[in-house]
Design an enzyme around this catalytic site. Structure first.
Site, short mmCIF file in Angstrom:
data_model
loop_
_atom_site.label_atom_id
_atom_site.label_comp_id
_atom_site.label_asym_id
_atom_site.label_seq_id
_atom_site.Cartn_x
_atom_site.Cartn_y
_atom_site.Cartn_z
N GLY A 178 -3.27 -18.82 50.42
CA GLY A 178 -2.94 -18.56 51.95
C GLY A 178 -3.64 -19.14 52.75
N GLY A 210 -3.62 -18.36 56.45
CA GLY A 210 -3.93 -17.58 57.63
C GLY A 210 -5.33 -17.66 58.43
N LEU A 211 -5.81 -16.96 59.05
CA LEU A 211 -6.98 -17.00 59.62
C LEU A 211 -8.18 -17.26 58.64
CD1 LEU A 211 -7.11 -14.68 62.86
CD2 LEU A 211 -6.68 -17.11 62.55
N ALA A 212 -8.04 -16.34 57.49
CA ALA A 212 -9.21 -16.40 56.30
C ALA A 212 -8.96 -17.78 55.72
CB ALA A 212 -8.99 -15.16 55.74
N GLY A 213 -7.82 -17.71 55.20
CA GLY A 213 -7.66 -18.88 54.14
C GLY A 213 -7.60 -20.31 54.84
N LEU A 248 -8.71 -10.05 63.48
CA LEU A 248 -8.92 -11.40 63.46
C LEU A 248 -10.39 -11.99 63.32
CD1 LEU A 248 -6.95 -12.03 66.89
CD2 LEU A 248 -6.13 -12.34 64.52
N SER A 261 1.88 -4.21 72.71
CA SER A 261 0.49 -4.03 73.03
C SER A 261 0.13 -2.44 73.40
CB SER A 261 0.02 -4.85 74.00
OG SER A 261 -1.56 -4.30 74.34
N ARG A 320 -5.30 5.72 67.38
CA ARG A 320 -4.03 5.45 66.95
C ARG A 320 -3.45 6.31 65.95
NH1 ARG A 320 -4.70 -1.11 65.60
NH2 ARG A 320 -4.57 -2.04 67.62
#
Lengths: 245, 645, 253
Positions: B40, B42-45, B446, B284, B331
């Site tokens: 992965g 993305g932000l983490a990977g 994020l 949003s 939410r």
């Protein structure tokens, strides 16, 4: 980074295109101003011939320096165009079935063709009026020399009248030939097209354009292109219609 | 399965510092001897792969897209939280920690959340240094906004594309490491198995999606950063390619799966237009600041032009039910209320199936009060997006919105070191379960992805690798029996899919599964429905394995084979989610059990029995999974009832 | 609505490709273009035929994965819209729609409408970053950045790397992509120390990948789903000229 890598980069080609284009843009403006002296309002025959004489008698061999610079300019401009064309074709070996474009102007899409025809015109034009070596139009052999005039009087040197080539008559004779004039007018049309893209584009190429200046420069280019076109074609038209004779 | 959360001792403020100090280190000269796999990007990977590369480890990073920068982190709009307190409005690390634990409805691990809040500030610094163009004030300092009902302005943002910008930042750092050769990037590769040898994760098996080659990759540790599982619902705001396969196959290899029933529904998505729809688009939440939510009071009005419905025939149900929060109700609450109204036959918009699923979000009053220009300035881009998708002008006609699956808080169980129950296998970002409890706050996804990747895993992985003798580093053989068995298993699985040659497409099964999940395990769940769903899913799964059609062969780019393999995992995972939802006999966060609500429809937690993490252990395809429990202790934030009345 | 689709089919990079004609019926006007292709594929599968392969992922216009040339225009006729956000209501019942892959030598076709855009990756790898290791950053507010610069950097950073600029350029030039990526970092103070190095490296990688030369048609700007402006290219032209001269004298940063 290796200087050669930079030298052969796509952007250097772009810069060379822009810089040689700029020289060309300056040259056609100067050329037009000189040519407009055929009109009696701006001088007429004597002034035109005096102008031609002056160009041919510039000190320090300046004429040849200018000629060489201009030839080199054309050569580099053409050489870059050829390189760009080859490389750009290579970058898309398989084309689209549908070749639509969104905002590219007609001028931008025809730069290659307007350029090729202009090159042919330039060669003819030099042969026609500079070297005067086009068969049937060897003006050196057919046109007699005339006295060099200044303020209505012949210029004297060592007690003799200075004679010069009658460039004015050459121009009138040259443009009285209908096919030559038509080719000239068509070529000037293409030059106009070439300039309307080129003048604005060269600012983009050297990075001196942004979104708001693009609009202004596009307009300037349009006005300049049309100015050059109308200025140049007015001469053969005037000659063909008898306004200038 | 033994669950040891490995939470360091000491006061909450000191746990992370103490832990870092007591962690083992790998000598800089030895780091290059260790191989690490990151799945992965993305932000983490992406952040983990880049950072581990910078530290000097040999990293291999895999993603299914054609570029690591396309991971779905890119779609996050709102922003990223950090406890910088640049606005001098009373924010602090402790307050961010407190808000996150409370917002998670007391189902997250305190120590992890505190660490998240601690490193949040470093994330902003790091991203600024990478060239992330955060919004700025005229004075040149960073701008903040308040987000998701937070009492402080702690959200940093880059227009409406914060996720994209943060991802591009991580991607640029990753690209720098790829250029040095420290990270080797494998695009268009899908991880299909974790290889476990002597109880440790020692590598993975992948399929090259272009050539179809099934390959083995050995490493000293494997990091999964493969995102969430919202797509088990078929329609969600996730990317079309997002899937549970990597996490689920790790689960099948022995990694515990925690709290799969914690799913988050986002209330302001564009409603489903018809049965040809492939995904839902989120708008949003800020729209709720100026829009009023309503449905007609009378069911016979639902087909009418909304502007022709008089004020007295409109039911502004959020304002009616939650007078103090009104349209800004959280939410989960506002999502559930929308569903109730639609189930009541008062939904609006086109009929999909036999129901209209949509409610109005009306800007008429705000436009009258503030003027159209002001509204356009605030939400112009969202109104444009809405018009592009629906062809309706929201200045003149109320928007239609409906909740959609958006984020999943559950994931692979990890300890404080982000290590799963398989030693050597780590899980980062949305893929793990650790920081959001039962509900995630806005602008925290994020933050968590980058915290895990940039600032947590470099330390905790070092601790793990530091315990592997240097002499044994990088010695795993990708040709060993364990790797070969994994490869054979993957090939056999794909082969089986290719040879069913049935009549139905994988997508049709996925769609049907999505309907079941949404109907029975969506916004509101009950025991009878969940039991029914479990039965239906198992039946659907049987049909899938006898009637799916997968064209083509293994040895080529074959989207349908990829899809079928993912759907096969969703068909098993969906059942696990329902089991967990059935087992968790309480309402908390995104998990709402209709049996557990107050008279006004508020969620009722059962802290007596469920103040814990449910961790599921796979016991084989024929056996039911077994639940393990990690009790949760709240020493710092007092357990209270969430109330938005 | 009913449509006729003329779709490029190519089994693999090495194999020859050709157009196939498909008739597709009862497509909802509210479907996106990619949903329309999903429907086509479902129907092909029901007939036991192989589906049309195309790249896609987020389907909300931000990941940059979708890459279709629709009636000769990358991402289709709508301005500032990716193919996944293009809706069928912009077409007419009975239309014939031509769908082709991005066409450029550095973007070889992988299969059908899927192309390989890893050339972009290598451009970024050559310099599209700020050399800062994790943990080495000063406080986020340590260097004030004028709002104007931050906004310009954001305009550049909005690029999604889809490659439509290359696909649209009559020369298959990658200048809009490269210039957007370089300009973002060249504008910000964080990116300035290695500005010259970055500029020279990214341009030379772009050239080496075999992209064409920019001749200022402006087609890239017209099709860019994120409306990246030619200003970015002008800036790169300028930055490259400065960097080249500095490099000549050994002063490039």
């Amino acid at each position: 980074m290796q200087v050669t890598t930079i030298l052969f980069s796509s952007l250097v080609k772009k810069y060379l295109m822009a810089v040689t284009g700029l020289i060309g843009v300056g040259f056609v403006a100067g050329h037009l101003l000189g040519n407009l002296q055929v009109y009696s309002l701006l001088g007429g025959a004597d002034a035109f011939n005096a102008y031609a004489y002056k160009l041919h008698h510039l000190p320090y061999g300046l004429l040849w320096i200018v000629r060489i610079v201009l030839l080199a300019t054309v050569a580099v401009h053409v050489w870059m165009a050829v390189l760009l064309t080859i490389e750009n074709k290579r970058a898309r070996p398989e084309g689209y079935a549908d070749n639509s474009t969104v905002q590219a102007t007609y001028a931008s899409k025809t730069m290659r063709w307007s350029g090729v025809i202009l090159l042919a015109f330039i060669i003819f034009h030099i042969a026609h009026y500079t070297t005067r070596s086009v068969p049937g139009m060897k003006y050196n052999e057919t046109i007699e020399k005339v006295p060099l005039m200044k303020e209505g009087k012949p210029v004297m040197q060592s007690g003799e009248v200075v004679m010069t080539f009658d460039a004015y008559t050459m121009v009138v004779q040259g443009f009285s030939n209908l096919p030559v004039s038509i080719f000239y007018i068509v070529a000037m049309g293409l030059l106009c097209l070439h300039l309307t893209h080129g003048v604005s584009s060269m600012f983009q190429s050297v990075g001196l354009r942004n979104h708001s200046w693009q609009k202004r420069l596009d307009k300037i280019a349009l006005v300049y292109g049309w100015g050059i076109f109308l200025g140049f074609i007015s001469i053969p038209i005037s000659i063909l219609t008898g306004v200038v004779s | 399965m033994k669950l040891d959360s490995k939470i360091p001792s000491g006061p909450i403020q000191d746990k992370w510092s103490n832990h870092k100090f007591s962690s083992k280190l790998v000598n800089p000269a030895n780091k290059r001897k260790y191989n690490v796999i990151v799945v992965g990007s993305g932000l983490a990977g992406g952040a983990a792969a880049a950072t581990l590369g910078e530290l000097g480890y040999n990293v291999r990073c895999f993603c299914y897209q054609d570029s690591p920068r396309r991971a779905h982190s890119i779609a996050a709009q709102g922003g990223i939280n950090a406890a910088k307190n640049y606005q001098n409005d009373g924010d602090s690390v402790y307050r961010l920690f407190y808000d996150t634990v409370k917002g998670g409805d007391f189902r997250a691990r305190e120590a992890n959340v505190h660490r998240l809040a601690e490193v949040s500030n470093s994330i902003i610094d790091q991203c600024v240094a990478q060239g992330v163009p955060f919004a700025r004030e005229y004075g040149g300092t960073l701008d903040n906004r308040s987000f998701g009902g937070a009492q402080v302005s702690r959200t940093f943002y880059a227009r409406g594309q914060t996720g994209q910008q943060l991802l591009l930042g991580a991607y640029s750092a990753l690209s720098r490491q790829i250029a040095t050769g420290q990270v080797k990037m494998y695009n268009r590769h899908e991880m299909l198995d974790v290889v476990v040898e002597d109880g440790r994760a020692v590598g993975i098996t992948t399929r090259n999606m272009v050539t179809g080659d099934v390959e083995s990759w050995a490493a000293d540790a494997v990091l999964l950063a493969t995102g969430g599982y919202s797509n088990v619902y078929f329609l969600s705001t996730n990317a079309a390619g997002c899937n549970v396969t990597a996490a689920y196959r790790a689960y099948k290899k022995g990694a515990g799966f925690a709290n799969p029933c914690y799913t988050q529904i986002h209330p302001t998505c564009i409603p489903v237009h018809g049965d040809q729809q492939s995904k839902l688009t989120l708008m949003s939440e800020s729209l709720r600041n100026d829009g009023r939510v309503w449905v007609p009071k009378k069911a016979e009005d639902v087909g009418k032009d909304p502007n022709s419905i008089p004020e007295e025939d409109r039911d502004y149900y959020l304002e009616r039910k939650y007078p103090s929060f009104g349209n800004l109700a959280p939410r989960d609450i506002s999502s559930r209320s929308a569903k109730e109204a639609c189930d009541d036959g008062r939904g609006v918009g086109p009929k999909v199936g036999d129901q209209r699923n949509g409610v109005y979000l009306d800007f008429r009053d705000s436009i009258n009060r503030l003027g159209k220009d002001k509204i356009a300035e605030r939400y112009g881009n969202l109104f444009d997006m809405y018009e592009r998708i629906t062809a309706e002008n929201a200045y003149e006609r109320p928007m239609r919105i409906f909740p959609a699956l958006h984020y999943t808080m559950g994931g692979l169980w990890v300890d404080y070191n982000l290590q799963t129950t398989i030693p050597g296998l780590f899980a980062l970002g949305e893929c793990n379960f650790s920081d959001h409890g039962g509900n995630r706050l806005g602008a925290s996804a994020l933050m968590q992805g980058l915290a895990d990747g940039y600032f947590v895993i470099p330390y905790t992985l070092g601790n793990y690798l530091g315990n592997i003798p240097v002499g044994e580093a990088g010695k795993h053989n990708p040709d060993s029996p364990a790797f070969r068995a994994s490869k054979e298993m993957v090939k056999a699985h794909n082969d089986r899919l290719l040879h069913i040659k049935g009549k139905r497409t994988a997508r049709s099964f996925h769609k049907e599964l999505g309907h079941i999940m949404w109907e029975y395990a969506g916004m509101a769940r009950n025991a009878a429905g969940l039991q029914k769903a479990i039965g239906m899913i198992s039946q659907l799964r049987a049909e899938f394995w006898s009637d799916v059609f997968v064209p083509g062969s293994e040895a080529e780019l074959n989207n349908e084979l990829e899809r079928a393999a993912r759907v096969a995992d969703f068909l098993e995972f969906g059942e696990l989610l329902c089991r967990d939802a059935l087992d968790r006999d309480e309402s908390c966060g995104g998990h709402f059990r209709e049996e557990h609500q107050t008279a006004d429809g508020e969620a009722v937690r059962d802290d007596e029995n469920f103040c814990n993490v449910s961790v599921w252990e796979h016991k084989g395809d024929k056996e039911a999974p077994v639940k393990h429990i990690e009790p949760l202790e709240f020493d710092n934030v007092k357990l209270t009832v969430r109330s938005y009345k | 609505m009913n449509l006729k689709l003329k779709v490029w089919r190519q089994p693999s990079q090495e194999a020859a490709g050709k157009f196939e004609i498909y008739d597709i019926e009862s497509v909802s006007e509210d479907s996106s273009f990619l949903e329309m292709l999903d429907i086509l594929n479902e129907r092909l599968l029901e007939k036991g035929e192989g589906p049309v392969h195309f790249d896609h992922d987020c389907r909300e216009g931000i990941c940059g994965m979708c890459s279709l040339t629709i009636d000769g225009i990358p991402h289709g006729p709508e301005r500032a819209t990716t193919a996944c956000q293009l809706h069928m209501r912009h077409f007419k019942d009975g239309d014939t729609i031509t769908i082709e892959p991005w066409r450029a030598k550095p973007f070889p076709v992988v299969k059908d409408l899927v192309v390989d855009r890893t050339a972009f990756e290598r451009i970024i790898q050559s310099g599209g970053y700020v050399s800062v290791n994790t943990g080495a950053a000063p406080d986020g507010n340590a260097i004030p950045i004028p709002k104007k610069d931050a906004d310009f950097a954001m305009d550049a950073a909005a690029c999604i790397g889809c490659g439509a600029c290359v696909a649209a350029c009559p020369n298959a030039s990658a200048m809009l992509f490269t210039s957007a990526k370089a300009s973002q970092l060249n504008t910000l103070p964080q990116g300035r120390p290695e500005k010259d190095r970055r500029t020279l490296a990214m341009v030379s990688t772009m050239d080496a990948e075999g992209f064409g030369n920019c001749t200022n048609y402006g087609e890239c700007e017209a099709v860019c789903p994120k409306e990246i402006k030619l200003d970015m290219i002008a800036k790169l032209n300028r930055d490259f000229a400065v960097a080249s001269v500095k490099n000549l004298f050994g002063k490039a940063g």
